[in-house]
Design a protein around this motif. Structure first.
Motif, PDB file in Angstrom:
ATOM      1  N   ALA A  75      59.941  -5.597  43.553  1.00 11.14           N
ATOM      2  CA  ALA A  75      60.644  -4.657  44.437  1.00 11.14           C
ATOM      3  C   ALA A  75      61.786  -3.967  43.697  1.00 11.14           C
ATOM      4  O   ALA A  75      61.974  -2.747  43.813  1.00 11.14           O
ATOM      5  CB  ALA A  75      61.167  -5.393  45.673  1.00 11.14           C
ATOM      6  N   LEU A  76      62.548  -4.722  42.928  1.00 11.41           N
ATOM      7  CA  LEU A  76      63.655  -4.139  42.168  1.00 11.41           C
ATOM      8  C   LEU A  76      63.151  -3.220  41.059  1.00 11.41           C
ATOM      9  O   LEU A  76      63.748  -2.176  40.789  1.00 11.41           O
ATOM     10  CB  LEU A  76      64.532  -5.246  41.579  1.00 11.41           C
ATOM     11  N   LEU A  77      62.046  -3.600  40.432  1.00  8.05           N
ATOM     12  CA  LEU A  77      61.461  -2.769  39.377  1.00  8.05           C
ATOM     13  C   LEU A  77      61.000  -1.425  39.942  1.00  8.05           C
ATOM     14  O   LEU A  77      61.247  -0.367  39.348  1.00  8.05           O
ATOM     15  CB  LEU A  77      60.296  -3.503  38.714  1.00  8.05           C
ATOM     16  N   LEU A  78      60.350  -1.460  41.085  1.00 11.85           N
ATOM     17  CA  LEU A  78      59.895  -0.204  41.700  1.00 11.85           C
ATOM     18  C   LEU A  78      61.073   0.659  42.128  1.00 11.85           C
ATOM     19  O   LEU A  78      61.057   1.883  41.945  1.00 11.85           O
ATOM     20  CB  LEU A  78      58.981  -0.506  42.884  1.00 11.85           C
ATOM     21  N   LEU A 175      66.602  -3.764  34.615  1.00 12.50           N
ATOM     22  CA  LEU A 175      67.032  -4.921  33.827  1.00 12.50           C
ATOM     23  C   LEU A 175      67.056  -6.201  34.656  1.00 12.50           C
ATOM     24  O   LEU A 175      66.585  -7.252  34.208  1.00 12.50           O
ATOM     25  CB  LEU A 175      68.399  -4.654  33.194  1.00 12.50           C
ATOM     26  N   VAL A 176      67.587  -6.117  35.863  1.00 15.45           N
ATOM     27  CA  VAL A 176      67.618  -7.297  36.744  1.00 15.45           C
ATOM     28  C   VAL A 176      66.195  -7.708  37.108  1.00 15.45           C
ATOM     29  O   VAL A 176      65.873  -8.901  37.149  1.00 15.45           O
ATOM     30  CB  VAL A 176      68.475  -7.025  38.006  1.00 15.45           C
ATOM     31  N   ALA A 177      65.337  -6.735  37.348  1.00 12.67           N
ATOM     32  CA  ALA A 177      63.937  -7.035  37.675  1.00 12.67           C
ATOM     33  C   ALA A 177      63.249  -7.763  36.530  1.00 12.67           C
ATOM     34  O   ALA A 177      62.520  -8.744  36.755  1.00 12.67           O
ATOM     35  CB  ALA A 177      63.185  -5.748  38.015  1.00 12.67           C
ATOM     36  N   LEU A 178      63.468  -7.305  35.318  1.00 14.62           N
ATOM     37  CA  LEU A 178      62.863  -7.962  34.160  1.00 14.62           C
ATOM     38  C   LEU A 178      63.371  -9.395  34.013  1.00 14.62           C
ATOM     39  O   LEU A 178      62.597 -10.318  33.761  1.00 14.62           O
ATOM     40  CB  LEU A 178      63.120  -7.156  32.890  1.00 14.62           C
ATOM     41  N   TRP A 179      64.659  -9.588  34.202  1.00 17.10           N
ATOM     42  CA  TRP A 179      65.256 -10.922  34.113  1.00 17.10           C
ATOM     43  C   TRP A 179      64.663 -11.844  35.183  1.00 17.10           C
ATOM     44  O   TRP A 179      64.260 -12.976  34.887  1.00 17.10           O
ATOM     45  CB  TRP A 179      66.769 -10.803  34.235  1.00 17.10           C
ATOM     46  N   LEU A 180      64.596 -11.371  36.430  1.00 16.13           N
ATOM     47  CA  LEU A 180      64.018 -12.182  37.511  1.00 16.13           C
ATOM     48  C   LEU A 180      62.540 -12.447  37.276  1.00 16.13           C
ATOM     49  O   LEU A 180      62.051 -13.560  37.513  1.00 16.13           O
ATOM     50  CB  LEU A 180      64.219 -11.495  38.866  1.00 16.13           C
ATOM     51  N   ARG A 186      58.701 -18.267  34.165  1.00 11.00           N
ATOM     52  CA  ARG A 186      59.228 -19.356  33.308  1.00 11.00           C
ATOM     53  C   ARG A 186      59.168 -19.006  31.829  1.00 11.00           C
ATOM     54  O   ARG A 186      58.896 -19.860  30.987  1.00 11.00           O
ATOM     55  CB  ARG A 186      58.513 -20.664  33.612  1.00 11.00           C
ATOM     56  N   LEU A 187      59.434 -17.755  31.548  1.00  7.73           N
ATOM     57  CA  LEU A 187      59.472 -17.307  30.160  1.00  7.73           C
ATOM     58  C   LEU A 187      60.899 -17.297  29.619  1.00  7.73           C
ATOM     59  O   LEU A 187      61.096 -17.154  28.417  1.00  7.73           O
ATOM     60  CB  LEU A 187      58.839 -15.922  30.025  1.00  7.73           C
ATOM     61  N   ILE A 188      61.865 -17.408  30.535  1.00 10.65           N
ATOM     62  CA  ILE A 188      63.278 -17.553  30.112  1.00 10.65           C
ATOM     63  C   ILE A 188      63.915 -18.644  30.941  1.00 10.65           C
ATOM     64  O   ILE A 188      63.465 -19.017  31.990  1.00 10.65           O
ATOM     65  CB  ILE A 188      64.091 -16.253  30.229  1.00 10.65           C
TER      66      ILE A 188
END
Length: 188
Positions: A75-78, A175-180, A186-188
């Motif tokens: 949702a944030l990415l879009l 950026l927040v979307a990528l982090w979430l 579970r990649l970070i």
């Protein structure tokens, strides 16, 4: 309470330079009643948000915590991707003859219901113990931008540096979307 604050911040940022605020400024100029437009916007935004929150509450039991986080990331990415594109001017609703309050409420409901922030409200409501707080937060956050637009009017609202601010918000959302998203996988 987390859903309220998250939705408030997301909606306030998402509305910068977006069509609902521009429409509120247009309608406030036309009807010369900014307060009426703001009240109509509050009603419209809350109605759209409550529909989105109900969808999130319905969806919640069907998702794992990781899926909920990934859904929020999407949702944030879009929203962020959309904010990186130039905002289209809203329909001015010039042919609507149902009065200032009804035109404002209906027009802003239509814009809000199709807006990306509603997808964020669905995602936040799916993660919340009290899903309706996401709707209230989105309404309050949206009003934090829509109310000044209505008070300033179209000419003064458009003088603000909305396009650069919108791009910055878009990058922040991405950026927040990528982090979430990476966290959900579970990649970070």
């Amino acid at each position: 309470m987390d859903a309220l604050m998250a939705a408030l911040v997301a909606a306030a940022l998402a509305q910068i330079g977006d069509r609902p605020a521009a429409l509120a400024a247009i309608l406030a100029d036309r009807y010369r009643m900014p307060l009426r437009v703001i009240l109509a916007a509050a009603l419209a935004l809350l109605a759209a948000g409550l529909i989105a929150a109900a969808a999130g509450a319905w969806l919640a039991p069907h998702l794992t915590p990781e899926a909920k986080q990934l859904f929020l990331a999407l949702a944030l990415l879009l929203q962020g991707g959309g904010a990186l594109l130039p905002a289209k001017a809203p329909e001015r609703l010039a042919g609507w003859r149902i009065g200032g309050f009804a035109t404002s409420a209906a027009g802003l409901f239509i814009l809000a219901f199709g807006d990306g922030i509603q997808f964020i409200v669905v995602a936040l409501a799916a993660r919340a113990a009290l899903p309706w707080l996401a709707a209230v937060g989105a309404m309050l956050g949206s009003l934090a931008v829509i109310a000044p637009a209505a008070i300033l009017g179209e000419r003064d609202w458009r003088r603000l540096p909305l396009a650069p601010a919108r791009r910055i918000v878009g990058i922040l959302f991405v950026l927040v979307a990528l982090w979430l998203g990476l966290g959900a996988l579970r990649l970070i």
